[in-house]
Design a protein around this motif. Sequence first.
Motif, mmCIF file in Angstrom:
data_model
loop_
_atom_site.group_PDB
_atom_site.id
_atom_site.type_symbol
_atom_site.label_atom_id
_atom_site.label_comp_id
_atom_site.label_asym_id
_atom_site.label_seq_id
_atom_site.Cartn_x
_atom_site.Cartn_y
_atom_site.Cartn_z
ATOM 1 N N SER A 115 -120.407 47.965 47.133
ATOM 2 C CA SER A 115 -120.492 46.805 46.253
ATOM 3 C C SER A 115 -119.314 46.752 45.287
ATOM 4 O O SER A 115 -118.701 47.777 44.976
ATOM 5 N N SER A 116 -119.057 45.556 44.776
ATOM 6 C CA SER A 116 -118.140 45.409 43.650
ATOM 7 C C SER A 116 -118.890 45.816 42.378
ATOM 8 O O SER A 116 -120.129 45.881 42.366
ATOM 9 N N ARG A 117 -118.141 46.069 41.316
ATOM 10 C CA ARG A 117 -118.784 46.424 40.047
ATOM 11 C C ARG A 117 -119.694 45.284 39.569
ATOM 12 O O ARG A 117 -120.794 45.520 39.067
ATOM 13 N N GLU A 118 -119.225 44.060 39.740
ATOM 14 C CA GLU A 118 -119.995 42.899 39.306
ATOM 15 C C GLU A 118 -121.336 42.816 40.041
ATOM 16 O O GLU A 118 -122.390 42.619 39.420
ATOM 17 N N TYR A 120 -122.845 45.268 41.608
ATOM 18 C CA TYR A 120 -123.626 46.448 41.220
ATOM 19 C C TYR A 120 -124.425 46.148 39.951
ATOM 20 O O TYR A 120 -125.620 46.461 39.866
ATOM 21 N N GLU A 121 -123.764 45.553 38.965
ATOM 22 C CA GLU A 121 -124.432 45.242 37.693
ATOM 23 C C GLU A 121 -125.587 44.262 37.922
ATOM 24 O O GLU A 121 -126.661 44.399 37.320
ATOM 25 N N HIS A 136 -121.508 59.732 37.879
ATOM 26 C CA HIS A 136 -120.506 58.668 37.947
ATOM 27 C C HIS A 136 -120.841 57.744 39.109
ATOM 28 O O HIS A 136 -121.668 58.081 39.960
ATOM 29 N N THR A 139 -117.603 52.017 42.914
ATOM 30 C CA THR A 139 -117.897 50.707 43.513
ATOM 31 C C THR A 139 -116.719 50.335 44.410
ATOM 32 O O THR A 139 -115.673 49.894 43.942
ATOM 33 N N SER A 142 -114.294 47.208 44.304
ATOM 34 C CA SER A 142 -113.471 46.936 43.121
ATOM 35 C C SER A 142 -112.766 48.178 42.583
ATOM 36 O O SER A 142 -112.160 48.127 41.521
ATOM 37 N N ASP A 143 -112.825 49.293 43.311
ATOM 38 C CA ASP A 143 -112.155 50.519 42.881
ATOM 39 C C ASP A 143 -110.788 50.613 43.557
ATOM 40 O O ASP A 143 -110.711 50.713 44.781
#
Length: 230
Positions: A115-118, A120-121, A136, A139, A142-143
Amino acid sequence: MGQFQPVTHVLFDMDGLLLDSEEIYSRAIQEVSDRYGGKPFTWELKVRQMGLVSADLAALVVKELELPITADEYLAEVGPVNVRLFPSANLMPGAERLLRHLHSKGVHIALATSSSRENYELKTTHHGSVFQLFQHIVTGSSDPEVKHGKPAPDIFLICASRFPEPAPHPSSCLVFEDAPNGVKAARAAGMQVVMVPDPRMDPLLTQEATLVLKSLEDFKPELFGLPAYD
């Protein structure tokens, strides 16, 4: 110990393993496809897209569903659908119990999601206390360090390297996955992998896993030298 080797660090996939989010992905993809009169999003295609980073997933969907848009345009269209649907994702059976158990016993745990960080959130909106247990989170979409998505081993090797020094050898890491691409990635990284596949999954696609379970509820930590449930 049998065929299993003891481990010290555990890496978790998220979608379809910890969160029941794969059906949400399917609904979102089909919603966009329907706007353009695209093909149905089949189970066979579903299996192929599991675990892919966003760019690879978009390219596959646009090609196979014959959508008259680019991959970037697809991502722009599906984004608002994801924002609407992702917060409804529920935890899979046994996920919270396993994570809280490993955390309470001092086992090193981390998350390696495509997933992207967005996204994931969005998906963890209602499960923050559980996901805070990870040391830790990587993602993959987006990493910048994750150059290649699953089935390449990048995400698991990078995730392992971010544990406190000394970082574990891959052979000391156990991965939890639900998707064939994820299992291939873990194996390519030199790690053992527990697979919890969707019940519809062809058994032939589970053969590379170290151990296959029907549910996280069935996992026995002591098989891999981890502290047993009390």
